[in-house]
Motif scaffolding. Structure first.
Motif, PDB file in Angstrom:
ATOM      1  N   ASP A   1       0.815  -1.216   0.000  1.00 40.89           N
ATOM      2  CA  ASP A   1       0.000   0.000   0.000  1.00 40.89           C
ATOM      3  C   ASP A   1       0.848   1.266   0.000  1.00 40.89           C
ATOM      4  O   ASP A   1       0.323   2.354  -0.239  1.00 40.89           O
ATOM      5  N   VAL A   2       2.133   1.141   0.313  1.00 36.04           N
ATOM      6  CA  VAL A   2       3.004   2.313   0.400  1.00 36.04           C
ATOM      7  C   VAL A   2       4.219   2.108  -0.488  1.00 36.04           C
ATOM      8  O   VAL A   2       4.591   0.979  -0.826  1.00 36.04           O
ATOM      9  N   ARG A   3       4.828   3.229  -0.852  1.00 30.41           N
ATOM     10  CA  ARG A   3       6.044   3.194  -1.656  1.00 30.41           C
ATOM     11  C   ARG A   3       6.983   4.299  -1.188  1.00 30.41           C
ATOM     12  O   ARG A   3       6.528   5.377  -0.790  1.00 30.41           O
ATOM     13  N   ARG A   4       8.275   4.032  -1.237  1.00 33.73           N
ATOM     14  CA  ARG A   4       9.254   5.031  -0.816  1.00 33.73           C
ATOM     15  C   ARG A   4       9.570   5.973  -1.970  1.00 33.73           C
ATOM     16  O   ARG A   4       9.732   5.552  -3.114  1.00 33.73           O
ATOM     17  N   VAL A   5       9.670   7.253  -1.646  1.00 35.01           N
ATOM     18  CA  VAL A   5       9.957   8.294  -2.634  1.00 35.01           C
ATOM     19  C   VAL A   5      11.174   9.079  -2.167  1.00 35.01           C
ATOM     20  O   VAL A   5      11.341   9.326  -0.962  1.00 35.01           O
ATOM     21  N   THR A   6      12.025   9.485  -3.087  1.00 34.89           N
ATOM     22  CA  THR A   6      13.253  10.201  -2.754  1.00 34.89           C
ATOM     23  C   THR A   6      13.417  11.412  -3.669  1.00 34.89           C
ATOM     24  O   THR A   6      13.193  11.316  -4.880  1.00 34.89           O
ATOM     25  N   VAL A   7      13.789  12.551  -3.071  1.00 31.87           N
ATOM     26  CA  VAL A   7      14.177  13.732  -3.842  1.00 31.87           C
ATOM     27  C   VAL A   7      15.511  14.233  -3.295  1.00 31.87           C
ATOM     28  O   VAL A   7      15.892  13.923  -2.164  1.00 31.87           O
ATOM     29  N   ILE A   8      16.215  14.994  -4.117  1.00 33.83           N
ATOM     30  CA  ILE A   8      17.503  15.563  -3.720  1.00 33.83           C
ATOM     31  C   ILE A   8      17.327  17.058  -3.511  1.00 33.83           C
ATOM     32  O   ILE A   8      16.742  17.754  -4.345  1.00 33.83           O
ATOM     33  N   CYS A   9      17.840  17.549  -2.370  1.00 35.87           N
ATOM     34  CA  CYS A   9      17.754  18.981  -2.053  1.00 35.87           C
ATOM     35  C   CYS A   9      19.131  19.460  -1.622  1.00 35.87           C
ATOM     36  O   CYS A   9      19.751  18.863  -0.736  1.00 35.87           O
ATOM     37  N   GLY A  10      19.611  20.534  -2.230  1.00 38.55           N
ATOM     38  CA  GLY A  10      20.926  21.070  -1.903  1.00 38.55           C
ATOM     39  C   GLY A  10      20.845  22.365  -1.114  1.00 38.55           C
ATOM     40  O   GLY A  10      19.936  23.173  -1.307  1.00 38.55           O
ATOM     41  N   VAL A  11      21.804  22.566  -0.195  1.00 35.71           N
ATOM     42  CA  VAL A  11      21.913  23.814   0.578  1.00 35.71           C
ATOM     43  C   VAL A  11      23.313  24.369   0.405  1.00 35.71           C
ATOM     44  O   VAL A  11      24.241  23.642   0.034  1.00 35.71           O
ATOM     45  N   ALA A  12      23.464  25.664   0.679  1.00 30.26           N
ATOM     46  CA  ALA A  12      24.753  26.325   0.490  1.00 30.26           C
ATOM     47  C   ALA A  12      25.802  25.764   1.450  1.00 30.26           C
ATOM     48  O   ALA A  12      25.481  25.208   2.509  1.00 30.26           O
ATOM     49  N   TYR A  13      27.077  25.954   1.097  1.00 32.50           N
ATOM     50  CA  TYR A  13      28.167  25.399   1.901  1.00 32.50           C
ATOM     51  C   TYR A  13      28.315  26.091   3.255  1.00 32.50           C
ATOM     52  O   TYR A  13      28.844  25.499   4.193  1.00 32.50           O
ATOM     53  N   ASP A  14      27.856  27.326   3.378  1.00 33.54           N
ATOM     54  CA  ASP A  14      28.012  28.025   4.651  1.00 33.54           C
ATOM     55  C   ASP A  14      26.837  27.786   5.607  1.00 33.54           C
ATOM     56  O   ASP A  14      26.743  28.426   6.660  1.00 33.54           O
ATOM     57  N   VAL A  15      25.934  26.854   5.282  1.00 31.21           N
ATOM     58  CA  VAL A  15      24.756  26.571   6.106  1.00 31.21           C
ATOM     59  C   VAL A  15      25.093  25.489   7.124  1.00 31.21           C
ATOM     60  O   VAL A  15      25.867  24.565   6.855  1.00 31.21           O
ATOM     61  N   ASP A  16      24.536  25.627   8.326  1.00 33.16           N
ATOM     62  CA  ASP A  16      24.657  24.585   9.353  1.00 33.16           C
ATOM     63  C   ASP A  16      23.862  23.356   8.885  1.00 33.16           C
ATOM     64  O   ASP A  16      22.632  23.399   8.792  1.00 33.16           O
ATOM     65  N   LEU A  17      24.544  22.262   8.594  1.00 29.02           N
ATOM     66  CA  LEU A  17      23.887  21.092   8.015  1.00 29.02           C
ATOM     67  C   LEU A  17      22.908  20.448   8.982  1.00 29.02           C
ATOM     68  O   LEU A  17      21.855  19.942   8.557  1.00 29.02           O
ATOM     69  N   ASP A  18      23.229  20.443  10.281  1.00 26.76           N
ATOM     70  CA  ASP A  18      22.306  19.853  11.253  1.00 26.76           C
ATOM     71  C   ASP A  18      20.997  20.641  11.306  1.00 26.76           C
ATOM     72  O   ASP A  18      19.908  20.057  11.379  1.00 26.76           O
ATOM     73  N   ALA A  19      21.123  21.970  11.257  1.00 29.96           N
ATOM     74  CA  ALA A  19      19.917  22.797  11.274  1.00 29.96           C
ATOM     75  C   ALA A  19      19.093  22.586   9.998  1.00 29.96           C
ATOM     76  O   ALA A  19      17.862  22.494  10.039  1.00 29.96           O
TER      77      ALA A  19
END
Length: 287
Positions: free
Chosen positions: A175-193
């Protein structure tokens, strides 16, 4: 002329002599038809409340009808031609079946593949599948062919041998399926946030099945202009469910990153010259 009349008389006498046998054979065929109709009715009542596919029920009706008529025709042939025996008839059928098998190889191949597919439980009417570049909804599984309705409305009739010999992806097996997208952020961004913002945005979407399956956001790679995250979630397995959910998730993630002041960068290009370029400025001389 006399010889011709003698032959005609001989044929007429043979026909008159064989008339009772032909009449008996016709009665046998009539009885065979009645037995076949009665057996079909009994089988229909027996399978009425079963959970078998309609195509599988049709197969049982067809096989039963073929069996009864083969027996009836054999009996009628023995009545008309007393010299025939069941053994000789079966021998003739065996030789004939070999010739017919070579002549209609593809037909019988699709027929046998259809029987096997009908007994499969993994592919049902209404499932979305993909096979050999053909993707769509299964609308009918017949004995020789299957009907696939593509998402653009076109109907594709696929020989069952193709679906039997090649891998078939059943997209709606669950009944369910996994979906994936790619999202990029700038290099000076806090990755954890950034990860926390994207995770919360995905979980807030109504099409995401977050209660049963976790939302996963992983830093995937160092891109040319951004650090790319792999955003994964689960939603309904039908193609429309996937497209609707992807639209909602992408919009929610973009909105959440904008509200948090996190940049989704455009591609950056840095130009490096091997030698310094001379700078010249034109000076307009005063006259």
């Amino acid at each position: 002329m006399k010889i011709l009349m003698t032959q005609i008389n001989g044929i007429a006498r043979s026909a008159i002599a064989a008339a009772p046998l032909i009449a008996i054979a016709l009665v046998v065929l009539l009885i065979t038809w009645g037995i076949s109709a009665t057996a079909q009715m009994v089988l229909r009542k027996a399978l009425k409340h079963s959970r078998l596919r309609e195509s599988l029920k049709e197969l049982f009706h067809l096989l039963l009808s073929i069996l009864i008529w083969v027996i009836g025709l054999m009996v009628a042939a023995v009545v008309v031609f007393p010299g025939l025996t069941p053994a000789s008839i079966l021998a003739g059928l065996g030789i004939g079946s070999v010739a017919i098998g070579f002549a209609f190889k593809d037909v019988f191949e699709n027929f046998l593949a259809g029987i096997i597919i009908l007994f499969r439980r993994e592919m049902r009417i209404g499932d979305f599948i993909e096979c050999e570049g053909i993707e769509g909804k299964v609308t009918r599984i017949a004995i020789r062919e299957s009907h696939i309705r593509q998402t653009d409305g076109q109907l594709v009739i696929v020989p069952n041998a193709v679906m039997f010999k090649n891998p078939v992806i059943v997209r709606t097996d669950l009944d369910v399926r996994r979906v994936t997208v790619i999202c990029g952020v700038a290099y000076d961004v806090d990755l954890d946030a950034a990860r926390d913002v994207m995770t919360a945005a995905v979980k807030s979407c109504g099409t995401v099945r977050a209660e049963d399956h976790p939302v996963q956001v992983f830093a995937q790679e160092f891109g040319e202009s951004s650090v790319n995250f792999e955003v994964t979630w689960w939603t309904g397995s039908a193609p429309l469910d996937v497209r609707t959910s992807r639209d909602e998730v992408v919009s929610a993630v973009k909105r959440a990153l904008d509200d948090a002041g996190i940049e989704i960068p455009f591609p950056y290009r840095t130009l490096t010259f091997k030698e310094p370029l001379p700078l010249t400025r034109g000076v307009k001389e005063a006259e």
